[in-house]
Each structure stands twice: as structure tokens, then as C-alpha cells.
Design a protein around this motif. Structure first.
Motif, PDB file in Angstrom:
ATOM      1  N   UNK A   1      34.020  29.396  27.841  1.00  6.31           N
ATOM      2  CA  UNK A   1      34.844  28.660  28.809  1.00  6.31           C
ATOM      3  C   UNK A   1      36.304  29.069  28.671  1.00  6.31           C
ATOM      4  N   UNK A   2      36.760  29.187  27.420  1.00 10.60           N
ATOM      5  CA  UNK A   2      38.158  29.583  27.198  1.00 10.60           C
ATOM      6  C   UNK A   2      38.406  31.001  27.693  1.00 10.60           C
ATOM      7  N   UNK A   3      37.485  31.914  27.345  1.00  9.49           N
ATOM      8  CA  UNK A   3      37.650  33.318  27.739  1.00  9.49           C
ATOM      9  C   UNK A   3      37.606  33.460  29.249  1.00  9.49           C
ATOM     10  N   UNK A   4      36.597  32.843  29.886  1.00 11.63           N
ATOM     11  CA  UNK A   4      36.437  32.987  31.332  1.00 11.63           C
ATOM     12  C   UNK A   4      37.562  32.299  32.090  1.00 11.63           C
ATOM     13  N   UNK A   5      38.000  31.156  31.590  1.00  9.14           N
ATOM     14  CA  UNK A   5      39.125  30.484  32.242  1.00  9.14           C
ATOM     15  C   UNK A   5      40.383  31.342  32.169  1.00  9.14           C
ATOM     16  N   UNK A   6      40.620  31.917  30.987  1.00  7.30           N
ATOM     17  CA  UNK A   6      41.791  32.791  30.834  1.00  7.30           C
ATOM     18  C   UNK A   6      41.681  34.006  31.745  1.00  7.30           C
ATOM     19  N   UNK A   7      40.478  34.602  31.810  1.00  4.38           N
ATOM     20  CA  UNK A   7      40.273  35.766  32.670  1.00  4.38           C
ATOM     21  C   UNK A   7      40.478  35.408  34.132  1.00  4.38           C
ATOM     22  N   UNK A   8      39.959  34.240  34.543  1.00  2.00           N
ATOM     23  CA  UNK A   8      40.102  33.810  35.932  1.00  2.00           C
ATOM     24  C   UNK A   8      41.567  33.602  36.294  1.00  2.00           C
ATOM     25  N   UNK A   9      42.330  32.981  35.370  1.00  2.52           N
ATOM     26  CA  UNK A   9      43.758  32.752  35.641  1.00  2.52           C
ATOM     27  C   UNK A   9      44.504  34.078  35.762  1.00  2.52           C
ATOM     28  N   UNK A  10      44.216  34.979  34.807  1.00  2.91           N
ATOM     29  CA  UNK A  10      44.864  36.295  34.852  1.00  2.91           C
ATOM     30  C   UNK A  10      44.447  37.043  36.111  1.00  2.91           C
ATOM     31  N   UNK A  11      43.146  37.004  36.452  1.00  5.77           N
ATOM     32  CA  UNK A  11      42.644  37.693  37.641  1.00  5.77           C
ATOM     33  C   UNK A  11      43.266  37.163  38.915  1.00  5.77           C
ATOM     34  N   UNK A  12      43.340  35.862  39.019  1.00  5.80           N
ATOM     35  CA  UNK A  12      43.954  35.258  40.203  1.00  5.80           C
ATOM     36  C   UNK A  12      45.407  35.689  40.330  1.00  5.80           C
ATOM     37  N   UNK A  13      46.099  35.718  39.192  1.00  5.68           N
ATOM     38  CA  UNK A  13      47.507  36.131  39.217  1.00  5.68           C
ATOM     39  C   UNK A  13      47.643  37.595  39.642  1.00  5.68           C
ATOM     40  N   UNK A  14      46.749  38.452  39.128  1.00  3.63           N
ATOM     41  CA  UNK A  14      46.805  39.880  39.463  1.00  3.63           C
ATOM     42  C   UNK A  14      46.512  40.093  40.942  1.00  3.63           C
ATOM     43  N   UNK A  15      45.474  39.418  41.458  1.00  2.00           N
ATOM     44  CA  UNK A  15      45.111  39.574  42.877  1.00  2.00           C
ATOM     45  C   UNK A  15      46.221  39.052  43.780  1.00  2.00           C
ATOM     46  N   UNK A  16      46.784  37.884  43.392  1.00  2.00           N
ATOM     47  CA  UNK A  16      47.873  37.331  44.193  1.00  2.00           C
ATOM     48  C   UNK A  16      49.071  38.269  44.206  1.00  2.00           C
ATOM     49  N   UNK A  17      49.386  38.829  43.043  1.00  2.00           N
ATOM     50  CA  UNK A  17      50.500  39.771  42.976  1.00  2.00           C
ATOM     51  C   UNK A  17      50.207  41.031  43.799  1.00  2.00           C
ATOM     52  N   UNK A  18      48.986  41.553  43.647  1.00  2.00           N
ATOM     53  CA  UNK A  18      48.613  42.765  44.393  1.00  2.00           C
ATOM     54  C   UNK A  18      48.668  42.523  45.897  1.00  2.00           C
ATOM     55  N   UNK A  19      48.194  41.347  46.322  1.00  2.00           N
ATOM     56  CA  UNK A  19      48.203  41.017  47.751  1.00  2.00           C
ATOM     57  C   UNK A  19      49.631  40.935  48.284  1.00  2.00           C
ATOM     58  N   UNK A  20      50.472  40.206  47.570  1.00  2.00           N
ATOM     59  CA  UNK A  20      51.864  40.081  48.009  1.00  2.00           C
ATOM     60  C   UNK A  20      52.564  41.438  48.014  1.00  2.00           C
ATOM     61  N   UNK A  21      52.269  42.230  46.980  1.00  2.00           N
ATOM     62  CA  UNK A  21      52.901  43.536  46.882  1.00  2.00           C
ATOM     63  C   UNK A  21      52.468  44.446  48.032  1.00  2.00           C
ATOM     64  N   UNK A  22      51.168  44.409  48.362  1.00  2.00           N
ATOM     65  CA  UNK A  22      50.647  45.251  49.449  1.00  2.00           C
ATOM     66  C   UNK A  22      51.279  44.876  50.784  1.00  2.00           C
ATOM     67  N   UNK A  23      51.358  43.580  51.060  1.00  2.00           N
ATOM     68  CA  UNK A  23      51.938  43.146  52.330  1.00  2.00           C
ATOM     69  C   UNK A  23      53.435  43.410  52.377  1.00  2.00           C
TER      70      UNK A  23
END
Length: 488
Positions: free
Chosen positions: A13-35
């Protein structure tokens, strides 16, 4: 659920939660950067075209277009390599380019914003129906107004397909899913190893606990003091040592109790047999008249002996359970100590002992008078019991807030092991030296002394050397300075 699965689940739970938070942040950053990158690129194209329109048609009165249509066709062909589309509007919101195809008119609110000098960014024109520029594909676009001074001469719309803009985002998502799967597998392996490492220690504790439950008190758990489980193992080892020590103490108590019961039975059997024999002799007139007074005296002594044995046990139980009331007063201890010397002189002479009294003329003591006498009688009688052809010295002195009394003998003394148990019930330092006719043969005398001194808030200690002698030191504190310690 077993503990190993609970630990694994917690780690995952700790690992997956951390991965999900990091992943969401990376995708959000990538999306904003692309646009943002797309917006900046499109705005750059639009600004360049605006400058070109101003240079080609400075008076904007010609009937022609803002920019040469032939040039725009060529430019559109070039931009198709980037999959970009262009629409050109004049100052009256009329589409000038492309000439072919459906004509689009910008919504009034957008046109009004453009005339105010604002640039418009549209993330997805299919999400805003009034800005549809293609019914087939969704576009990310910008609309830039062109001004000649303060006059708006037109506007340009440049759009890029959303699917092209979001291509890096989809790539980031695929990479994230791959990383998520790898993290899940690695997390499962690591969480299992970490959980197993912890559970090995817990299982070791569990096995040791079962052995203790089965009566094995020799169990010791190896630990390295790395974590709380190791601390628990250390506490477990300490507990086992304490239990072992307690068990040994209980066995010793049992042994002494059995010894006491055997001694008590022997001591009771002898006087009871004597009394029964005399009664039978009297019943059958087998005792001569001149011997009857001696027989009565013997029966009286033996009866007193039985009463004393019973009373000592009852007295100890009352003292131990705080069922006695102490009436503490200030009195001169010199008087009862002189009486004690006289009282026990005969017992001492039977063993060729001498009782010496070394006390000041006045010796103030704050204590219960009767219990003080009982304490001193037991201590002196104990000294007589284990001393032959020796000297028992009772000395006393005043302290700052109390009175200290010492009873020293030149008897058989005690070892350190004997001193550890000397104040315990039923204990006899040397049973072979106990006199059946004296006090203290029950093994209760010093136990009673300790209980009484504790209830007085006093202190008792003992020093002894085998074959040299023993010294018992008792301290009675003045009123208001009592304490509850025992330094034995």
C-alpha cells in the motif's frame, strides 16, 4: 490474516500509493508541459503571420486578403508536416482563409475578447462546441488578434491536433504503467523478504514462549539490538531470568516450609508424647507421689512450648498482614534494655555466654514500647542461640534524627548466602545448632523482627563473618523522619 500478509499488504500500500502520487505528478507535469510548448509554438507562428500581414497590406483598404492567398496555401503545405491548420479572419470576423470548405465565424464573446487585445488559448475545441473548427478531429489551438496601431485588422487561428499534442503524455503513461508493474513485482519481493525477516524473530519468540509454557526456564533468545523486536527479545530474556530466579526462590521457600513442617512435627511430637505418657502414668497411678510435682512441671513446660510455637506463627501472620496497631511514643530505651539483660541472663548462662550492655544513661527512642522489647528480645535470643562460650554485646547511640542499637555476638557467624535469606520465614542459618528449649527454633524470630521494624519505618542491616560472629544494627527514627527501607 497472517501477520506476514498484513506486513506485505502494508508495504505494498505504501509503495503503490507513493508510485501513484509520483505518477500522477509526472503525468500532470508532462501534460502541462506538452500543452504549454504547443501554445508557445502556435503563438510564435501567429505572431510572425501578423507581422507579415501588416507589411503586405499597410493600408488594409485593398479588396484583397490580409496575406496573399497563394502564400498561405504554400505555408499550409509546409505546416502540414507538423499537422497544423490555419484560419484567417479579417477585422469584421469574416473568414478569409481557407477559401474552400465551411466558413467559420468566431463566437461573439471570443471576438470581443480579441478586440480587447487578449490572446485565446483553446485546449480542446471539441470540449467547447462554439469553437469547433473541425468536426472530425479535436484541435488544440490559439487565436491571436492582429492590430495596426489601435485598430484590429484581423485574427488568425492556428491549431494542432490534440492527439499529436498528447502523444508524449500517452508515452509517459505507458512508461508509468511499465514502471508501476515493475514496482509492484519488486515491491512484492521486497515486502516478502522484509516481512519474513521480521517474522523469523517473532516466530523465535513464539517458540521460546511455548518452551517457557512447558516449564523450560533455560530458554534464551539470541538478538543483536537492531530494532524493537530485538528489544523485546532482550526483555524476554530478562523476564526468563527473573522467572527462573523466582522459581528457584519458590523452590527454596517450599524446601524451607517442608523443613519447618518436619521440624514443627518433631517439636510437637516430643512434648505431646511426654504429656501423653505422664497422663497415662497418672491415670494408672504408675507415677510415685514424690515424682508427681516434677511430672506436673514437665507437663507445664511442654505445654508452654507448644503454645509458644503456635503463637509465634499467629504473631507473624498478624504482623505481616498489618493487623497489629503500633502505639508509638517517646521513651527511654535504657530501662527495657536493662530488663532484657536480666530476663535473658539465665538463657545466656546455659551456653556460658555473657550479655554486655553498652548504652548511654538516657536513650530516647520513638517506638511502640512492647514491640520494641519484642524486637530486642528476638535479636538477643537469636545471638544466644548461635553463640557458645562467647559474648553478646548490646550497644546503642543517638543519631541526628534517630537511635541506633547494635546486637553483636561472637558466635558461628554466617556466609553471604545465608545473610540473603536470614530474614525470611522458616529460615534457619544452622538448624543443627537450634535449641529445642530456646526461642527462635521455629525460624520466625528474625522474620517477625523485620516486619515490625518496617512497620516502625525503621531500618535493619546485618554484617557477619563465619566463625567470627554477627552484628545486627537496628535504627529507629524519630517522629516525622521514618522511612521504609531494608538494607540487609
Amino acid at each position: 490474516m497472517k501477520l506476514i500478509y498484513q506486513h506485505m499488504l502494508a508495504f505494498l500500500v505504501i509503495i503503490l500509493t507513493s508510485t501513484a502520487i509520483v505518477g500522477f505528478s509526472v503525468i500532470s507535469f508532462s501534460s502541462n508541459q506538452a500543452y504549454q510548448t504547443t501554445y508557445q509554438r502556435l503563438e510564435g507562428y501567429a505572431s510572425s503571420l501578423g507581422e507579415l500581414a501588416t507589411e503586405q497590406n499597410p493600408d488594409h483598404t485593398s479588396k484583397g486578403d490580409l496575406i496573399d492567398n497563394h502564400f498561405l496555401n504554400k505555408l499550409q503545405i509546409v505546416m502540414q508536416s507538423d499537422d497544423l491548420q490555419i484560419r484567417l479572419f479579417n477585422g469584421k470576423n469574416k473568414q478569409l482563409y481557407p477559401k474552400m470548405g465551411p466558413k467559420v465565424k468566431l463566437p461573439k464573446d471570443i471576438w470581443k475578447s480579441l478586440k480587447a487585445g487578449n490572446e485565446i488559448r483553446i485546449k480542446n475545441d471539441h470540449e467547447q462546441r462554439e469553437t469547433y473548427f473541425s468536426s472530425k478531429d479535436a484541435y488544440t489551438s490559439v487565436i491571436i488578434p492582429w492590430f495596426d496601431g489601435s485598430k484590429m485588422i484581423g485574427a488568425v487561428w492556428i491549431g494542432a491536433r490534440v492527439k499529436n499534442v498528447e502523444q508524449p503524455i500517452h508515452l509517459a503513461k505507458r512508461n508509468l504503467i511499465s514502471a508501476f508493474v515493475v514496482t509492484l513485482i519488486v515491491g512484492l519481493i521486497l515486502s516478502y523478504l522484509i516481512s519474513y525477516y521480521s517474522l523469523v524473530k517473532i516466530k523465535r519468540l513464539s517458540k521460546a514462549t511455548k518452551k517457557v509454557a512447558a516449564g523450560d526456564l533455560t530458554v534464551q533468545i539470541h538478538h543483536q539490538d537492531h530494532d524493537e523486536i530485538d528489544d523485546l527479545a532482550s526483555d524476554f530474556n530478562s523476564m526468563i531470568k527473573s522467572l527462573k530466579k523466582s522459581a528457584e526462590a519458590v523452590k527454596e521457600q517450599e524446601r524451607r516450609r517442608d523443613q519447618f513442617m518436619a521440624d514443627a512435627a518433631h517439636e510437637m511430637r516430643t512434648p505431646l508424647t511426654t504429656i501423653n505418657g505422664i497422663l497415662e502414668g497418672l491415670e494408672y497411678d504408675a507415677i510415685p507421689e514424690d515424682s508427681k510435682p516434677k511430672s506436673y512441671q514437665l507437663m507445664h513446660r511442654e505445654t508452654n512450648r507448644l503454645i509458644r510455637l503456635v503463637n509465634e506463627n499467629l504473631d507473624y501472620e498478624k504482623i505481616r498482614n498489618n493487623q497489629i496497631s503500633l502505639i508509638k511514643t517517646n521513651f527511654d530505651a535504657t530501662v527495657p534494655l536493662n530488663d532484657l539483660k536480666t530476663q535473658l541472663k539465665t538463657n545466656a548462662e546455659k551456653e556460658n555466654d555473657i550479655i554486655k550492655l553498652e548504652v548511654p544513661e538516657k536513650l530516647p527512642v520513638y517506638a511502640d514500647h512492647d514491640r520494641f522489647t519484642q524486637i530486642m528480645v528476638n535479636l538477643v535470643q537469636n545471638a544466644i542461640q548461635f553463640t557458645q562460650n562467647g559474648v553478646i554485646t548490646v550497644s546503642a547511640r543517638r543519631l541526628k534524627h534517630g537511635t541506633e542499637i547494635s546486637v553483636n555476638d561472637t558466635g558461628i557467624g554466617m556466609s553471604d548466602e545465608q545473610i540473603k535469606y536470614i530474614f525470611e520465614r522458616f529460615y534457619k542459618a544452622d538448624p543443627s545448632r537450634a535449641k529445642l528449649g530456646g526461642k527462635g527454633e521455629s525460624g520466625l524470630g528474625l522474620a517477625i523482627v523485620l516486619s515490625l521494624i518496617k512497620q516502625h519505618g525503621g531500618r535493619i542491616s546485618v554484617n557477619s563473618i563465619p566463625n567470627v560472629g554477627s552484628t545486627f544494627i537496628v535504627t529507629f527514627f524519630d517522629k516525622g523522619f521514618e522511612e521504609y527501607t531494608n538494607e540487609d
